[in-house]
Design a protein around this motif. Sequence first.
Motif, PDB file in Angstrom:
ATOM      1  N   GLU A 157     -14.439  47.836  14.840  1.00  0.00           N
ATOM      2  CA  GLU A 157     -14.617  46.842  13.791  1.00  0.00           C
ATOM      3  C   GLU A 157     -15.376  47.425  12.598  1.00  0.00           C
ATOM      4  O   GLU A 157     -15.031  47.177  11.440  1.00  0.00           O
ATOM      5  N   LEU A 158     -16.397  48.225  12.882  1.00  0.00           N
ATOM      6  CA  LEU A 158     -17.154  48.860  11.813  1.00  0.00           C
ATOM      7  C   LEU A 158     -16.269  49.813  11.011  1.00  0.00           C
ATOM      8  O   LEU A 158     -16.349  49.873   9.778  1.00  0.00           O
ATOM      9  N   GLU A 205     -13.172  50.871   5.985  1.00  0.00           N
ATOM     10  CA  GLU A 205     -11.898  51.100   5.298  1.00  0.00           C
ATOM     11  C   GLU A 205     -11.590  49.982   4.302  1.00  0.00           C
ATOM     12  O   GLU A 205     -11.105  50.228   3.195  1.00  0.00           O
ATOM     13  N   GLU A 206     -11.894  48.729   4.697  1.00  0.00           N
ATOM     14  CA  GLU A 206     -11.671  47.599   3.807  1.00  0.00           C
ATOM     15  C   GLU A 206     -12.573  47.698   2.563  1.00  0.00           C
ATOM     16  O   GLU A 206     -12.158  47.398   1.447  1.00  0.00           O
ATOM     17  N   LEU A 207     -13.804  48.149   2.794  1.00  0.00           N
ATOM     18  CA  LEU A 207     -14.741  48.316   1.681  1.00  0.00           C
ATOM     19  C   LEU A 207     -14.232  49.378   0.706  1.00  0.00           C
ATOM     20  O   LEU A 207     -14.289  49.198  -0.518  1.00  0.00           O
ATOM     21  N   VAL A 208     -13.715  50.480   1.238  1.00  0.00           N
ATOM     22  CA  VAL A 208     -13.157  51.531   0.380  1.00  0.00           C
ATOM     23  C   VAL A 208     -11.970  51.001  -0.412  1.00  0.00           C
ATOM     24  O   VAL A 208     -11.822  51.273  -1.612  1.00  0.00           O
ATOM     25  N   ARG A 209     -11.110  50.226   0.245  1.00  0.00           N
ATOM     26  CA  ARG A 209      -9.937  49.671  -0.428  1.00  0.00           C
ATOM     27  C   ARG A 209     -10.347  48.696  -1.534  1.00  0.00           C
ATOM     28  O   ARG A 209      -9.802  48.728  -2.650  1.00  0.00           O
ATOM     29  N   LEU A 210     -11.324  47.836  -1.246  1.00  0.00           N
ATOM     30  CA  LEU A 210     -11.782  46.875  -2.244  1.00  0.00           C
ATOM     31  C   LEU A 210     -12.432  47.572  -3.443  1.00  0.00           C
ATOM     32  O   LEU A 210     -12.245  47.162  -4.591  1.00  0.00           O
ATOM     33  N   ARG A 211     -13.184  48.624  -3.161  1.00  0.00           N
ATOM     34  CA  ARG A 211     -13.784  49.382  -4.259  1.00  0.00           C
ATOM     35  C   ARG A 211     -12.708  50.017  -5.135  1.00  0.00           C
ATOM     36  O   ARG A 211     -12.817  50.022  -6.370  1.00  0.00           O
ATOM     37  N   SER A 212     -11.662  50.562  -4.480  1.00  0.00           N
ATOM     38  CA  SER A 212     -10.574  51.176  -5.228  1.00  0.00           C
ATOM     39  C   SER A 212      -9.865  50.146  -6.108  1.00  0.00           C
ATOM     40  O   SER A 212      -9.561  50.398  -7.276  1.00  0.00           O
ATOM     41  N   GLU A 213      -9.598  48.954  -5.540  1.00  0.00           N
ATOM     42  CA  GLU A 213      -8.948  47.906  -6.313  1.00  0.00           C
ATOM     43  C   GLU A 213      -9.836  47.430  -7.462  1.00  0.00           C
ATOM     44  O   GLU A 213      -9.351  47.137  -8.562  1.00  0.00           O
ATOM     45  N   HIS A 214     -11.140  47.380  -7.211  1.00  0.00           N
ATOM     46  CA  HIS A 214     -12.075  46.966  -8.256  1.00  0.00           C
ATOM     47  C   HIS A 214     -12.069  47.964  -9.411  1.00  0.00           C
ATOM     48  O   HIS A 214     -12.024  47.572 -10.592  1.00  0.00           O
ATOM     49  N   GLU A 215     -12.100  49.253  -9.078  1.00  0.00           N
ATOM     50  CA  GLU A 215     -12.072  50.284 -10.122  1.00  0.00           C
ATOM     51  C   GLU A 215     -10.755  50.241 -10.892  1.00  0.00           C
ATOM     52  O   GLU A 215     -10.730  50.411 -12.119  1.00  0.00           O
ATOM     53  N   ARG A 216      -9.629  50.018 -10.177  1.00  0.00           N
ATOM     54  CA  ARG A 216      -8.342  49.932 -10.841  1.00  0.00           C
ATOM     55  C   ARG A 216      -8.286  48.714 -11.759  1.00  0.00           C
ATOM     56  O   ARG A 216      -7.744  48.782 -12.872  1.00  0.00           O
ATOM     57  N   ALA A 217      -8.867  47.604 -11.312  1.00  0.00           N
ATOM     58  CA  ALA A 217      -8.885  46.402 -12.149  1.00  0.00           C
ATOM     59  C   ALA A 217      -9.720  46.623 -13.408  1.00  0.00           C
ATOM     60  O   ALA A 217      -9.344  46.191 -14.503  1.00  0.00           O
ATOM     61  N   ILE A 218     -10.852  47.311 -13.265  1.00  0.00           N
ATOM     62  CA  ILE A 218     -11.689  47.619 -14.434  1.00  0.00           C
ATOM     63  C   ILE A 218     -10.925  48.506 -15.409  1.00  0.00           C
ATOM     64  O   ILE A 218     -10.959  48.319 -16.631  1.00  0.00           O
ATOM     65  N   SER A 219     -10.205  49.510 -14.858  1.00  0.00           N
ATOM     66  CA  SER A 219      -9.434  50.414 -15.709  1.00  0.00           C
ATOM     67  C   SER A 219      -8.349  49.654 -16.467  1.00  0.00           C
ATOM     68  O   SER A 219      -8.140  49.860 -17.668  1.00  0.00           O
ATOM     69  N   ILE A 220      -7.661  48.741 -15.762  1.00  0.00           N
ATOM     70  CA  ILE A 220      -6.615  47.942 -16.415  1.00  0.00           C
ATOM     71  C   ILE A 220      -7.214  47.048 -17.491  1.00  0.00           C
ATOM     72  O   ILE A 220      -6.658  46.901 -18.585  1.00  0.00           O
ATOM     73  N   ALA A 221      -8.381  46.460 -17.184  1.00  0.00           N
ATOM     74  CA  ALA A 221      -9.032  45.590 -18.164  1.00  0.00           C
ATOM     75  C   ALA A 221      -9.440  46.370 -19.404  1.00  0.00           C
ATOM     76  O   ALA A 221      -9.269  45.904 -20.531  1.00  0.00           O
TER      77      ALA A 221
END
Length: 219
Positions: free
Chosen positions: A45-46, A51-67
């Motif tokens: 579970e850990l 892995e979910e945290l890494v994915r969310l961070r990646s999506e957050h960075e991509r969203a910032i880049s798009i913005a």
Amino acid sequence: MRSRLPWPVRWIFFAVMLGFCAALGLWAYEFGKDFAGLDRGAHEELKLLREELVRLRSEHERAISIANSADSLLKAERATQESLASRVKALESENLALTRDLAFFERLMPSTGSTKLLTLRGLQVEIEAPGRLRFQGLLILAGGRSGEFKGRYELHLSGTQDGRSWTQAVQIATNTVNLKQYQRLEGAVDYPATAVVKQLEVKVLDASGKVQATEIARL
């Protein structure tokens, strides 16, 4: 029957037994937890959470880049629109000026068959303020002639001042004439504020001082 072991030894023995029992209990707990698969599940579970945290961070960075990209594009589009609006205004002003010039030229086109070398058309005079007037006219080679003319022009005002006849030859800083087809004559003239201007006479002279065109505008 009393024990022969002294109290310190008894306490040491008791502590050793207590530690042994605690170690045995901890071993049994860890063995049972591992046996039940609880620790293995927690690790899995850990791992998934990481892995979910890494994915969310990646999506957050991509969203910032798009913005950021969208903001840059919006600013560029706004700047382009402002530039286009400014250009449209400039073109509208140019078009209005050209339309006025065209109407002015059409009104001033000389008639064919004229024997004059020059023709001064459309002389207009406007009083801007007491003691100041503005004039404009179009000087053209008459009868569709071609060539080049060089000379100068003079202005003469006439009217009344203090109830008497009054005239004034106007001194102009730039009064040269140098044209191949046409030249606009325009400018502002100062005169005594107490004078009443009745007419403005324009004389165009060639390089030898001979008058080639004369026009009078009456107010």
